[in-house]
Design an enzyme around this catalytic site. Structure first.
Site, mmCIF file in Angstrom:
data_model
loop_
_atom_site.group_PDB
_atom_site.id
_atom_site.type_symbol
_atom_site.label_atom_id
_atom_site.label_comp_id
_atom_site.label_asym_id
_atom_site.label_seq_id
_atom_site.Cartn_x
_atom_site.Cartn_y
_atom_site.Cartn_z
ATOM 1 N N GLU A 179 46.890 33.705 51.907
ATOM 2 C CA GLU A 179 46.547 34.172 50.563
ATOM 3 C C GLU A 179 47.740 34.596 49.719
ATOM 4 O OE1 GLU A 179 43.368 36.988 50.511
ATOM 5 O OE2 GLU A 179 41.970 35.612 51.474
ATOM 6 N N GLU A 368 38.639 31.628 56.436
ATOM 7 C CA GLU A 368 37.937 32.915 56.414
ATOM 8 C C GLU A 368 36.663 32.791 55.611
ATOM 9 O OE1 GLU A 368 40.198 36.338 55.040
ATOM 10 O OE2 GLU A 368 41.945 35.731 56.215
HETATM 11 C C1 PNW Z 1 40.937 38.479 52.765
HETATM 12 N N1 PNW Z 1 38.890 38.564 46.710
HETATM 13 O O1 PNW Z 1 41.239 39.180 51.619
HETATM 14 C C2 PNW Z 1 42.082 38.734 53.738
HETATM 15 O O2 PNW Z 1 42.732 37.569 54.146
HETATM 16 C C3 PNW Z 1 41.671 39.569 54.911
HETATM 17 O O3 PNW Z 1 42.802 40.131 55.513
HETATM 18 C C4 PNW Z 1 40.666 40.603 54.467
HETATM 19 O O4 PNW Z 1 40.383 41.566 55.438
HETATM 20 C C5 PNW Z 1 39.406 39.857 54.084
HETATM 21 O O5 PNW Z 1 39.668 38.847 53.131
HETATM 22 C C6 PNW Z 1 38.301 40.772 53.560
HETATM 23 O O6 PNW Z 1 38.720 41.439 52.423
HETATM 24 C C7 PNW Z 1 40.578 38.986 50.443
HETATM 25 O O7 PNW Z 1 38.836 39.535 45.925
HETATM 26 C C8 PNW Z 1 40.356 40.080 49.635
HETATM 27 O O8 PNW Z 1 38.429 37.446 46.380
HETATM 28 C C9 PNW Z 1 39.817 39.947 48.386
HETATM 29 C C10 PNW Z 1 39.447 38.698 47.961
HETATM 30 C C11 PNW Z 1 39.636 37.588 48.752
HETATM 31 C C12 PNW Z 1 40.197 37.749 49.986
#
Ligand code: PNW
Length: 462
Positions: A179, A368
């Site tokens: 990400e 994910e």
């Molecule tokens: C991911 N959004 O983060 C990360 O890769 C993980 O480490 C994290 O624990 C997981 O998703 C859950 O949050 C994101 O706002 C956080 O779209 C926010 C977003 C997307 C991915």
């Protein structure tokens, strides 16, 4: 006369199957589960320092212990085995391997991943390695300004090659950077993730470019040092644009929007240049780069990893310059326990479909997908997380639509195996199939673990 419903195969939806050899797995990351922050020569990371700063983490927690997976990994591999999972996506903590970011490696740090990989393989679970899930060695932030410097991209490539050389005899799939978009936006623009910076627009755009460069350099370095046949690609939460109504014109508009809104990372990786619209939008804040940078960034990859949680935009075709309108999210739009986690399972269909249609990607992993939920145990002690099951089922049905139409999705990694340190939300948001009691480190399966086990067993949405 009412139509007769078939009762012969209760619950088995006729079209719910996935391709043969579909890879079902779970995902985690080092900072979020490992703990043992100062053990066996591990250096500090930017997340260690950030979490220890007053007011950064919702529940004032930190990741020093997290799930203590560093010590409990054998038991955690058994959790995966119980699910019937065929693969596991985990990340390597760069500061375990190079405590200072570069220079002297720390063999004891790598030993942990040797043990983990061996344990996975002994249990029939294929390791998928992420090289960077945001835990930059603190030394690189201090000495170089982290991703503000191209030298961090070079250091990353050095570390990536070092790991690939030593693990690729058993781990065949490597993800470069997890990400880019979140690490840039939340870490360097909003300051709510480590390193907690609020940079200028020009600096933010340069950071994004340097991260893309780090991706490309690491692809080259993994190819140079990994065993023949080592497969490599990014793992990105692209902005997913969903046609608001499924008309041909809206679908086209959603494709145009997806290409445009991901111009700074996925588009440049797959097309080898920044789009004119992106450069025009950035104007004098555009990053500084060379043609050689673009060649490196677009080094050929073997697959694209997509982290898919939610739709980012609902799009309609329009007669304006960019060709689309983004519908604003109404205040009433429903979300899961994390307020950002808008419910829109169609994102799981459109994200891989766009990647396949726009860029001709031949191999896609969903790296994910999952949700937070409150997960309070019922009086009988069980966690009946039917909201998580609802979320997962809807997403998987959309994914099944994609694979049944020939979109080349090879596998799916559910986020997450167990509750863990959810970044600035600390331990206040739970994403696991297993509930973790952070006082005792006890793991207990939630109902969603049974749902996922059944889905894997059937190779179809349960
Ligand atoms: C991911 N959004 O983060 C990360 O890769 C993980 O480490 C994290 O624990 C997981 O998703 C859950 O949050 C994101 O706002 C956080 O779209 C926010 C977003 C997307 C991915």
């Amino acid at each position: 006369m009412p139509e007769r419903l078939s009762t012969s195969s209760a619950g088995a939806r006729p079209t719910s199957g996935f391709p043969r050899r579909f890879v079902w797995g779970t995902a985690t990351s080092a900072t979020q589960i490992e703990g043992a922050a100062a053990e066996d020569g591990r250096g500090p990371s930017i997340w260690d320092r950030f979490a220890h700063r007053q007011g950064t983490i919702a529940d004032q927690s930190n990741a020093d212990i997290a799930c203590d997976h560093y010590h409990l990994y054998r038991q955690d591999v058994q959790l995966m085995k119980t699910l019937g999972a065929k693969a596991y996506r985990f990340s390597i903590a760069w500061p375990r391997i190079f405590p200072e970011g570069s220079g002297q490696p720390n063999p004891k740090g790598l030993d942990f991943y040797h043990r983990l990989v061996d344990e996975l393989i002994a249990n029939g679970i294929e390791p998928f390695v992420t090289l960077y899930h945001w835990d930059l060695p603190e030394g690189l932030q201090d000495r170089l300004g982290g991703w503000m410097s191209r030298d961090t991209a070079m250091a990353f490539a050095g570390y990536a090659g070092y790991v690939a050389e030593r693990l690729s005899d058993r781990a065949r799939h490597f993800f470069t950077i997890n990400e880019c978009s979140r690490l840039v936006h939340l870490g360097h623009r909003l300051g709510i993730d480590a390193p907690g910076l609020k940079l200028t627009e020009a600096e933010v755009n340069q950071v994004r470019h340097n991260v893309a460069l780090g991706h490309g350099l690491s692809v080259q370095s993994i190819r140079a040092h990994g065993k023949a046949g080592t497969a490599v690609g990014p793992a990105e939460n692209i902005d997913v644009c969903v046609p608001a109504i499924e008309t041909e014109a809206n679908v086209r508009a959603a494709e145009v929007a997806t290409r445009d809104l991901n111009a700074g990372y996925m588009t440049v990786i797959l097309e080898g240049k920044y789009t004119d619209a992106y450069l025009a939008r950035l104007g004098s804040n555009a990053p500084k780069y060379t043609d050689e940078d673009l060649r490196i960034i677009s080094s050929p990859i073997d697959f694209v990893g997509l982290n898919v949680y939610k739709p980012d935009h609902y799009v309609l075709a329009a007669d304006n310059e960019c060709g689309f309108v983004r519908a604003p999210f109404p205040a009433s739009f429903p979300h899961m326990d994390s307020s950002w986690l808008n419910i829109g399972p169609e994102a799981m269909y459109w994200a891989p479909r766009h990647a396949a249609r726009l860029w001709g990607v031949k191999s896609i992993y969903i790296t994910e997908n999952g949700t937070s939920a409150v997960d309070e145990p019922a009086p009988d002690g069980h966690v009946y997380d039917v909201d998580r099951i609802m979320y997962l089922r809807n997403c998987l049905m959309q994914l099944q639509r994609a694979t049944s139409e020939g979109v080349p999705v090879r596998g799916y990694f559910l986020w997450s195996l167990m509750d863990n340190f959810e970044w600035s939300d600390g331990f206040s948001k739970r994403f696991g199939l297993y509930r973790v009691d952070f006082d005792t480190q006890r793991r207990t399966p939630k109902l969603s673990a049974s749902f996922y086990r059944e889905t894997i067993k059937r190779n179809a949405v349960a």
